[in-house]
Design a protein around this motif. Structure first.
Motif, PDB file in Angstrom:
ATOM      1  N   PRO A   1     -12.398  -3.358 -14.055  1.00  0.00           N
ATOM      2  CA  PRO A   1     -13.707  -2.977 -13.528  1.00  0.00           C
ATOM      3  C   PRO A   1     -14.861  -3.200 -14.509  1.00  0.00           C
ATOM      4  CG  PRO A   1     -12.085  -1.381 -12.832  1.00  0.00           C
ATOM      5  CD  PRO A   1     -11.380  -2.326 -13.771  1.00  0.00           C
ATOM      6  N   HIS A   2     -14.647  -2.897 -15.784  1.00  0.00           N
ATOM      7  CA  HIS A   2     -15.731  -3.086 -16.758  1.00  0.00           C
ATOM      8  C   HIS A   2     -16.125  -4.550 -16.865  1.00  0.00           C
ATOM      9  CE1 HIS A   2     -17.540  -3.380 -20.860  1.00  0.00           C
ATOM     10  NE2 HIS A   2     -18.163  -2.310 -20.419  1.00  0.00           N
ATOM     11  N   GLY A   3     -15.142  -5.433 -16.863  1.00  0.00           N
ATOM     12  CA  GLY A   3     -15.429  -6.860 -16.948  1.00  0.00           C
ATOM     13  C   GLY A   3     -16.170  -7.378 -15.727  1.00  0.00           C
ATOM     14  N   GLN A   4     -15.745  -6.940 -14.558  1.00  0.00           N
ATOM     15  CA  GLN A   4     -16.408  -7.385 -13.325  1.00  0.00           C
ATOM     16  C   GLN A   4     -17.838  -6.847 -13.233  1.00  0.00           C
ATOM     17  OE1 GLN A   4     -14.222  -7.581  -9.602  1.00  0.00           O
ATOM     18  NE2 GLN A   4     -12.331  -7.022 -10.650  1.00  0.00           N
ATOM     19  N   LEU A   5     -17.990  -5.576 -13.565  1.00  0.00           N
ATOM     20  CA  LEU A   5     -19.331  -5.001 -13.551  1.00  0.00           C
ATOM     21  C   LEU A   5     -20.244  -5.690 -14.566  1.00  0.00           C
ATOM     22  CD1 LEU A   5     -18.397  -1.236 -13.222  1.00  0.00           C
ATOM     23  CD2 LEU A   5     -19.810  -2.515 -11.597  1.00  0.00           C
TER      24      LEU A   5
ATOM     25  N   GLN B   1     -18.597   2.540 -20.256  1.00  0.00           N
ATOM     26  CA  GLN B   1     -17.632   1.680 -20.936  1.00  0.00           C
ATOM     27  C   GLN B   1     -16.265   1.607 -20.258  1.00  0.00           C
ATOM     28  OE1 GLN B   1     -18.248  -0.369 -23.662  1.00  0.00           O
ATOM     29  NE2 GLN B   1     -20.344   0.193 -23.124  1.00  0.00           N
ATOM     30  N   GLU B   2     -15.860   2.673 -19.579  1.00  0.00           N
ATOM     31  CA  GLU B   2     -14.534   2.673 -18.953  1.00  0.00           C
ATOM     32  C   GLU B   2     -14.631   3.119 -17.494  1.00  0.00           C
ATOM     33  OE1 GLU B   2     -11.757   4.916 -21.260  1.00  0.00           O
ATOM     34  OE2 GLU B   2     -12.092   3.741 -23.072  1.00  0.00           O
ATOM     35  N   PRO B   3     -15.269   2.313 -16.665  1.00  0.00           N
ATOM     36  CA  PRO B   3     -15.414   2.692 -15.254  1.00  0.00           C
ATOM     37  C   PRO B   3     -14.086   2.592 -14.509  1.00  0.00           C
ATOM     38  CG  PRO B   3     -16.199   0.465 -15.591  1.00  0.00           C
ATOM     39  CD  PRO B   3     -15.863   0.997 -16.947  1.00  0.00           C
ATOM     40  N   SER B   4     -13.890   3.478 -13.572  1.00  0.00           N
ATOM     41  CA  SER B   4     -12.713   3.409 -12.710  1.00  0.00           C
ATOM     42  C   SER B   4     -12.968   2.410 -11.590  1.00  0.00           C
ATOM     43  CB  SER B   4     -12.429   4.788 -12.103  1.00  0.00           C
ATOM     44  OG  SER B   4     -13.508   5.166 -11.263  1.00  0.00           O
ATOM     45  N   THR B   5     -11.930   2.111 -10.828  1.00  0.00           N
ATOM     46  CA  THR B   5     -12.108   1.221  -9.683  1.00  0.00           C
ATOM     47  C   THR B   5     -13.068   1.837  -8.665  1.00  0.00           C
ATOM     48  OG1 THR B   5      -9.884   0.315  -9.972  1.00  0.00           O
ATOM     49  CG2 THR B   5     -10.900   0.024  -7.809  1.00  0.00           C
ATOM     50  N   LEU B   6     -12.970   3.153  -8.476  1.00  0.00           N
ATOM     51  CA  LEU B   6     -13.874   3.824  -7.544  1.00  0.00           C
ATOM     52  C   LEU B   6     -15.320   3.710  -8.023  1.00  0.00           C
ATOM     53  CD1 LEU B   6     -14.377   5.553  -5.059  1.00  0.00           C
ATOM     54  CD2 LEU B   6     -13.935   7.594  -6.466  1.00  0.00           C
ATOM     55  N   TRP B   7     -15.535   3.898  -9.324  1.00  0.00           N
ATOM     56  CA  TRP B   7     -16.881   3.767  -9.880  1.00  0.00           C
ATOM     57  C   TRP B   7     -17.410   2.353  -9.631  1.00  0.00           C
ATOM     58  CZ3 TRP B   7     -20.507   6.810 -12.433  1.00  0.00           C
ATOM     59  CH2 TRP B   7     -21.546   6.105 -13.065  1.00  0.00           C
ATOM     60  N   MET B   8     -16.571   1.354  -9.884  1.00  0.00           N
ATOM     61  CA  MET B   8     -16.976  -0.034  -9.670  1.00  0.00           C
ATOM     62  C   MET B   8     -17.369  -0.259  -8.215  1.00  0.00           C
ATOM     63  SD  MET B   8     -14.788  -3.561 -10.253  1.00  0.00           S
ATOM     64  CE  MET B   8     -13.597  -3.226  -8.966  1.00  0.00           C
ATOM     65  N   LYS B   9     -16.534   0.231  -7.321  1.00  0.00           N
ATOM     66  CA  LYS B   9     -16.787   0.058  -5.888  1.00  0.00           C
ATOM     67  C   LYS B   9     -18.103   0.703  -5.472  1.00  0.00           C
ATOM     68  CE  LYS B   9     -14.648   1.482  -1.509  1.00  0.00           C
ATOM     69  NZ  LYS B   9     -13.398   1.977  -0.902  1.00  0.00           N
ATOM     70  N   VAL B  10     -18.323   1.932  -5.910  1.00  0.00           N
ATOM     71  CA  VAL B  10     -19.550   2.651  -5.551  1.00  0.00           C
ATOM     72  C   VAL B  10     -20.773   1.979  -6.187  1.00  0.00           C
ATOM     73  CG1 VAL B  10     -20.808   4.824  -5.828  1.00  0.00           C
ATOM     74  CG2 VAL B  10     -18.394   4.855  -5.171  1.00  0.00           C
ATOM     75  N   ALA B  11     -20.659   1.580  -7.447  1.00  0.00           N
ATOM     76  CA  ALA B  11     -21.780   0.924  -8.128  1.00  0.00           C
ATOM     77  C   ALA B  11     -22.160  -0.376  -7.431  1.00  0.00           C
ATOM     78  CB  ALA B  11     -21.429   0.664  -9.589  1.00  0.00           C
TER      79      ALA B  11
ATOM     80  N   LEU C   1     -18.205 -14.081 -10.875  1.00  0.00           N
ATOM     81  CA  LEU C   1     -17.382 -12.951 -10.461  1.00  0.00           C
ATOM     82  C   LEU C   1     -16.152 -13.410  -9.687  1.00  0.00           C
ATOM     83  CD1 LEU C   1     -16.990  -9.912 -10.379  1.00  0.00           C
ATOM     84  CD2 LEU C   1     -18.448  -9.832  -8.342  1.00  0.00           C
ATOM     85  N   ALA C   2     -16.298 -14.437  -8.867  1.00  0.00           N
ATOM     86  CA  ALA C   2     -15.144 -14.978  -8.152  1.00  0.00           C
ATOM     87  C   ALA C   2     -14.099 -15.490  -9.143  1.00  0.00           C
ATOM     88  CB  ALA C   2     -15.585 -16.095  -7.211  1.00  0.00           C
ATOM     89  N   LEU C   3     -14.564 -16.161 -10.195  1.00  0.00           N
ATOM     90  CA  LEU C   3     -13.640 -16.670 -11.214  1.00  0.00           C
ATOM     91  C   LEU C   3     -13.069 -15.545 -12.066  1.00  0.00           C
ATOM     92  CD1 LEU C   3     -15.697 -19.798 -12.376  1.00  0.00           C
ATOM     93  CD2 LEU C   3     -13.681 -19.766 -10.883  1.00  0.00           C
TER      94      LEU C   3
END
Length: 197
Positions: free
Chosen positions: A152-156, A36-46, A144-146
């Motif tokens: 990060p949660h929204g983008q993921l 539910q609350e991913p960090s930017t690093l988590w998003m990047k790695v995922a 995702l571009a928009l």
């Protein structure tokens, strides 16, 4: 009966890489739901793991003999876009830049899959899956571009939704192929001479 044999051979050859890609997509998609609350690093790695393992599954698919040679070019472009996106991600730290990079990789991959579908949907039955996977990839990339300004949660979540669609479709397709092959092998074993029940 001889006309069915190539279909079974094709199913036997491509079911495994299709199921691997399905698993990658579903695992990624489910993590975007439950974290539910991913960090930017988590998003990047995922994102990086999703792209690199999707690309690896596609390369494995392309190595299979029944896949038409002409179809390998667009699908190689899809795999290359995902791999290149992974490499670029290594050098990024800003959420928006990460989102835009993944968006570009997904969009290019989606278009490449649609090209493969359009050119081979009639001659190669598994190519029909590329219509949905291509649309899901392209749609995820555009969305995702928009939405690259989102957290990060929204983008993921945007990419995860597309991944769940891809994973579900490919899981149904891959399991269906695997079951057809198993059924045919069991039937062949039952008909084998000298079998004693």
């Amino acid at each position: 009966m001889p006309a069915v044999k190539p279909d079974l051979e094709t199913a036997d050859a491509v079911a495994k890489p299709i199921l691997i890609r399905a698993g990658v997509a579903l695992i990624f998609g489910l993590t975007t739901v439950f974290v539910q609350e991913p960090s930017t690093l988590w998003m990047k790695v995922a994102f990086a793991l999703y792209l690199v393992f999707s690309g690896s599954a596609m390369w494995e698919y392309l190595r299979r003999e029944p896949v038409p040679v002409a179809m390998r070019s667009p699908l190689s472009m899809a795999a290359a876009a995902w791999m290149l996106g992974t490499i670029v991600l290594l050098f990024l730290s800003a959420p928006q830049a990460i989102g835009l990079t993944v968006a570009a990789a997904l969009a290019v991959g989606g278009v490449a899959e649609l090209v493969a579908w359009f050119g081979h949907r009639r001659a190669f039955l598994p190519a029909r899956d590329q219509l949905i996977t291509g649309l899901a990839g392209l749609g995820s990339g555009v969305a995702l571009a928009l939405g690259s300004h989102l957290n990060p949660h929204g983008q993921l979540g945007i990419v995860g939704g597309g991944a769940i669609i891809i994973g579900t479709l490919l899981a149904v397709s891959g399991v269906g192929m695997a079951l057809d092959v198993r059924k045919a092998r069991n039937l062949e074993a039952d008909r084998a001479p000298g079998r004693v029940d």
